[in-house]
Design a protein around this motif. Structure first.
Motif: not given
Length: 124
Positions: A2, A25-28, A30-31, A74, A77
């Motif tokens: 990220v 950045s990035g799709r995760t 929320s993790s 989330n 982001n």
């Protein structure tokens, strides 16, 4: 992986407020547990606040409790740090950090991902 970009720093008078943002950045997003740290000239980088992956839990440095609020969106982001009643001793570069660790994460070594920082200057 990220990437983090902070914004919102600036010059404010003592007693004033600022809202910092940190876009990830990035799709995760929320993790990731997210944190805010700060580093004043000549001092170690110190923990300020952290928020859990869902945003339901927060944890603060004692001296900022009741004045600072960490939050996250989330969908966007983004993590935020609302800072009220600022004092000159809080002049520092503020950094956001992220990692997939257990909450709360209050130590520098718990975070692998860092932004470039944003300067906050509080005048007396």
């Amino acid at each position: 992986q990220v990437q983090l970009v902070e914004s919102g720093g600036g010059l404010v008078q003592a007693g004033g407020s600022l809202r910092l943002s940190c876009a990830a950045s990035g799709r995760t997003f929320s993790s990731y547990v997210m944190g805010w740290f700060r580093q004043a000239p000549g001092k170690e980088r110190e923990f300020v606040a952290t928020i859990s992956q869902s945003g339901s839990r927060t944890y603060y440095k004692d001296s900022v409790k009741g004045r600072f609020t960490i939050s996250r969106d989330n969908f966007k982001n983004t993590v935020y740090l609302q800072m009220n009643s600022l004092n000159p001793e809080e002049t520092a570069v503020y950094y956001c950090a992220a990692d997939q660790v257990a909450f709360p994460a209050t130590r520098r070594h718990e975070y692998d991902y860092w932004g470039q920082g944003t300067q906050v200057t509080v005048s007396s």
